[in-house]
Motif scaffolding. Structure first.
Motif, PDB file in Angstrom:
ATOM      1  N   VAL A  15       0.859  -1.188   0.000  1.00 49.40           N
ATOM      2  CA  VAL A  15       0.000   0.000   0.000  1.00 49.40           C
ATOM      3  C   VAL A  15       0.891   1.233   0.000  1.00 49.40           C
ATOM      4  O   VAL A  15       1.763   1.378   0.864  1.00 49.40           O
ATOM      5  CB  VAL A  15      -0.924   0.020   1.231  1.00 49.40           C
ATOM      6  CG1 VAL A  15      -1.735   1.309   1.274  1.00 49.40           C
ATOM      7  CG2 VAL A  15      -1.851  -1.191   1.230  1.00 49.40           C
ATOM      8  N   GLY A  16       0.672   2.126  -0.953  1.00 52.52           N
ATOM      9  CA  GLY A  16       1.481   3.336  -0.992  1.00 52.52           C
ATOM     10  C   GLY A  16       1.103   4.237  -2.149  1.00 52.52           C
ATOM     11  O   GLY A  16       0.441   3.807  -3.104  1.00 52.52           O
ATOM     12  N   HIS A  33       9.598   8.258  -1.533  1.00 53.80           N
ATOM     13  CA  HIS A  33      10.491   7.326  -0.843  1.00 53.80           C
ATOM     14  C   HIS A  33       9.888   5.933  -0.667  1.00 53.80           C
ATOM     15  O   HIS A  33      10.466   5.097   0.013  1.00 53.80           O
ATOM     16  CB  HIS A  33      10.868   7.894   0.535  1.00 53.80           C
ATOM     17  CG  HIS A  33       9.688   8.078   1.440  1.00 53.80           C
ATOM     18  ND1 HIS A  33       8.753   9.068   1.254  1.00 53.80           N
ATOM     19  CD2 HIS A  33       9.297   7.396   2.545  1.00 53.80           C
ATOM     20  CE1 HIS A  33       7.832   8.990   2.202  1.00 53.80           C
ATOM     21  NE2 HIS A  33       8.139   7.985   2.975  1.00 53.80           N
ATOM     22  N   LYS A  34       8.733   5.676  -1.294  1.00 49.49           N
ATOM     23  CA  LYS A  34       8.069   4.380  -1.100  1.00 49.49           C
ATOM     24  C   LYS A  34       8.767   3.244  -1.857  1.00 49.49           C
ATOM     25  O   LYS A  34       8.693   2.089  -1.456  1.00 49.49           O
ATOM     26  CB  LYS A  34       6.607   4.472  -1.547  1.00 49.49           C
ATOM     27  CG  LYS A  34       5.789   5.555  -0.862  1.00 49.49           C
ATOM     28  CD  LYS A  34       5.668   5.335   0.623  1.00 49.49           C
ATOM     29  CE  LYS A  34       4.787   6.404   1.263  1.00 49.49           C
ATOM     30  NZ  LYS A  34       4.667   6.235   2.738  1.00 49.49           N
ATOM     31  N   ARG A  35       9.381   3.544  -2.976  1.00 50.54           N
ATOM     32  CA  ARG A  35      10.174   2.589  -3.768  1.00 50.54           C
ATOM     33  C   ARG A  35       9.363   1.344  -4.158  1.00 50.54           C
ATOM     34  O   ARG A  35       9.785   0.197  -3.977  1.00 50.54           O
ATOM     35  CB  ARG A  35      11.444   2.198  -3.015  1.00 50.54           C
ATOM     36  CG  ARG A  35      12.305   3.389  -2.621  1.00 50.54           C
ATOM     37  CD  ARG A  35      13.668   2.998  -2.129  1.00 50.54           C
ATOM     38  NE  ARG A  35      13.621   2.196  -0.910  1.00 50.54           N
ATOM     39  CZ  ARG A  35      14.705   1.813  -0.233  1.00 50.54           C
ATOM     40  NH1 ARG A  35      15.900   2.165  -0.669  1.00 50.54           N
ATOM     41  NH2 ARG A  35      14.599   1.088   0.864  1.00 50.54           N
ATOM     42  N   LEU A  90      -1.313  -4.319  -5.368  1.00 52.16           N
ATOM     43  CA  LEU A  90      -0.800  -2.972  -5.145  1.00 52.16           C
ATOM     44  C   LEU A  90      -1.989  -2.038  -4.952  1.00 52.16           C
ATOM     45  O   LEU A  90      -2.787  -1.845  -5.875  1.00 52.16           O
ATOM     46  CB  LEU A  90       0.046  -2.539  -6.341  1.00 52.16           C
ATOM     47  CG  LEU A  90       0.692  -1.153  -6.287  1.00 52.16           C
ATOM     48  CD1 LEU A  90       1.583  -1.023  -5.057  1.00 52.16           C
ATOM     49  CD2 LEU A  90       1.487  -0.907  -7.561  1.00 52.16           C
ATOM     50  N   CYS A  91      -2.103  -1.490  -3.755  1.00 48.77           N
ATOM     51  CA  CYS A  91      -3.221  -0.601  -3.442  1.00 48.77           C
ATOM     52  C   CYS A  91      -2.695   0.823  -3.311  1.00 48.77           C
ATOM     53  O   CYS A  91      -1.845   1.096  -2.457  1.00 48.77           O
ATOM     54  CB  CYS A  91      -3.922  -1.026  -2.158  1.00 48.77           C
ATOM     55  SG  CYS A  91      -5.337   0.012  -1.729  1.00 48.77           S
ATOM     56  N   GLY A  92      -3.201   1.706  -4.137  1.00 53.41           N
ATOM     57  CA  GLY A  92      -2.784   3.094  -4.071  1.00 53.41           C
ATOM     58  C   GLY A  92      -3.052   3.793  -5.381  1.00 53.41           C
ATOM     59  O   GLY A  92      -3.454   3.178  -6.373  1.00 53.41           O
ATOM     60  N   LEU A 120       6.170  -3.019   2.440  1.00 53.66           N
ATOM     61  CA  LEU A 120       6.384  -1.685   1.890  1.00 53.66           C
ATOM     62  C   LEU A 120       7.868  -1.367   2.045  1.00 53.66           C
ATOM     63  O   LEU A 120       8.364  -1.253   3.166  1.00 53.66           O
ATOM     64  CB  LEU A 120       5.544  -0.639   2.625  1.00 53.66           C
ATOM     65  CG  LEU A 120       5.700   0.805   2.128  1.00 53.66           C
ATOM     66  CD1 LEU A 120       5.242   0.934   0.674  1.00 53.66           C
ATOM     67  CD2 LEU A 120       4.950   1.782   3.004  1.00 53.66           C
ATOM     68  N   PRO A 121       8.611  -1.237   0.932  1.00 49.52           N
ATOM     69  CA  PRO A 121      10.073  -1.094   0.997  1.00 49.52           C
ATOM     70  C   PRO A 121      10.550   0.355   1.049  1.00 49.52           C
ATOM     71  O   PRO A 121      11.524   0.734   0.401  1.00 49.52           O
ATOM     72  CB  PRO A 121      10.519  -1.770  -0.298  1.00 49.52           C
ATOM     73  CG  PRO A 121       9.419  -1.463  -1.264  1.00 49.52           C
ATOM     74  CD  PRO A 121       8.147  -1.467  -0.447  1.00 49.52           C
TER      75      PRO A 121
END
Length: 384
Positions: free
Chosen positions: A213-214, A221-223, A241-243, A286-287
């Motif tokens: 999620v991002g 900076h979520k990468r 992938l949620c966002g 989340l990296p």
């Protein structure tokens, strides 16, 4: 003198976030909403925001960042403003909210003002304090990201009490600003919303499910690309992938190319649908690099879902033994740890870890800070 619970209840707290209720893409608006609801158990609270939400919200006219996002992303003037300001939506929000919020607050006369929308709310709070003598409580959510440049900018408003997320940041603040009153209080999670129990989605994807999620922006900076690349080496699982964001098409195309449509799904959900999503998957990841906190990790844990994240001190504190950390820039290592998380029986560990961050307990920590702001040293012993 504040002598009783009834008297404390009359203390007025104004919480500011124009974007709250408009979108839930950022942790600050969610925290503002949940903080308002939980502090309302103790004080007379009003949440000044862009849309009606919860039990204590007051909608005031302005242009929150979410309402200008599409125009800024697609128009000529939006591109010009982007070059000038970096994040023009924040500038528009700050300018259009300043007078409506200030005039309302001059009439409502809060004892404590708690801005959650960065410099826009802090500017309102600073002027209000000059005019009425109210106290400013502020949580710096950017932490030491980027060498602490956001913290340094916001400290120019001189909040009466600063809250940060960990002791490392407290120690830095003590060095940079020796006279600043500061506390370490982590973000919270609403355990009444996020739970392992309840309905689940049926995604009809192959294998076990990994959720990320991002905001979908290549410059943040979520990468997100790192988890897509790592999932190539976890063929027995699929990625959700949620966002949303300006680079959604890029990330969807990349995932379809590397994973295929039978192992990938992108979605955007409402605030109310997120608990159902977290408990519908087998693992969360989340990296991010230098994530100041990361409430999504807590939401996952509260839903009974283990976490895989970047190996840093904040992630280790949040995740505890309810997940795994690793060098997410090493694709092989990241993939191996994702596989391990999917193969491990986690039992009750995620929920037990989330319980340490319950909003009920976090709100009590903020209550103690607020009470200390409202009494002098001779009165503290009389405060209930």
């Amino acid at each position: 003198m504040i002598e009783s619970t009834d008297r404390i209840k009359k203390v007025k707290i104004a919480i500011i976030h124009p974007e709250c209720g408009v979108s839930w893409n950022g942790g600050s608006q969610i925290s503002a909403f949940e903080m308002a609801e939980h502090l309302a158990e103790h004080y007379n609270v009003e949440l000044l925001c862009g849309e009606k939400v919860g039990t204590v919200s007051i909608v005031l006219p302005c242009i929150p960042r979410g309402r200008s996002a599409n125009w800024l992303a697609t128009s000529f003037w939006g591109s010009i403003l982007g070059r000038l300001f970096g994040y023009p939506g924040m500038v528009i929000e700050a300018i259009t909210s300043f007078l409506p919020y200030l005039f309302h607050l001059l009439k409502s006369k809060p004892d404590v003002i708690y801005p959650n929308n960065d410099y826009g709310g802090l500017a309102v709070a600073w002027v209000l304090r000059r005019l009425t003598g109210c106290k400013i409580l502020y949580t710096e959510r950017a932490g030491l990201l980027g060498g602490g440049h956001v913290l340094k900018r916001n400290m120019k408003f001189k909040p009466d009490h600063l809250v940060v997320f960990n002791q490392d940041t407290v120690n830095t603040v003590n060095v940079w600003y020796p006279n600043q009153s500061v506390s370490a209080i982590p973000n919270g999670v609403d355990l009444s919303r996020f739970s392992p129990c309840g309905d689940k989605f049926d995604f009809k994807l192959n294998g076990k499910l990994v959720l990320c999620v991002g905001t979908l922006n290549r410059k943040n900076h979520k990468r997100i690309e790192l988890v897509i690349q790592a999932m190539v080496k976890v063929p027995q699982a699929s990625l959700i992938l949620c966002g949303d964001g300006i680079d959604k098409e890029y990330f969807v195309a990349l995932a379809h190319e590397l994973l295929g449509k039978d192992r990938f799904m992108q979605m955007s959900l409402t605030f109310d649908e997120m608990p159902k999503l977290y408990r519908s998957v087998d693992s969360f990841t989340l990296p991010s690099a230098n994530e100041p906190f990361g409430r999504v990790y807590l939401e996952s844990l509260a839903s009974g879902t283990p976490v895989v994240a970047t190996d840093d001190s904040m992630r280790r504190t949040i995740i505890g033994d309810a997940g795994l950390v690793c060098d997410v820039e090493n694709t092989e290592e990241y993939a191996q740890v994702l596989e391990k998380a999917l193969d491990t029986e986690w039992g009750s560990k995620p929920l037990e870890q989330a319980n340490k961050f319950s909003w009920v307990e976090i709100a009590l920590k903020y209550k103690a800070v607020i009470n200390s702001m409202l009494v002098d040293k001779t009165e503290k012993n009389t405060l209930v």
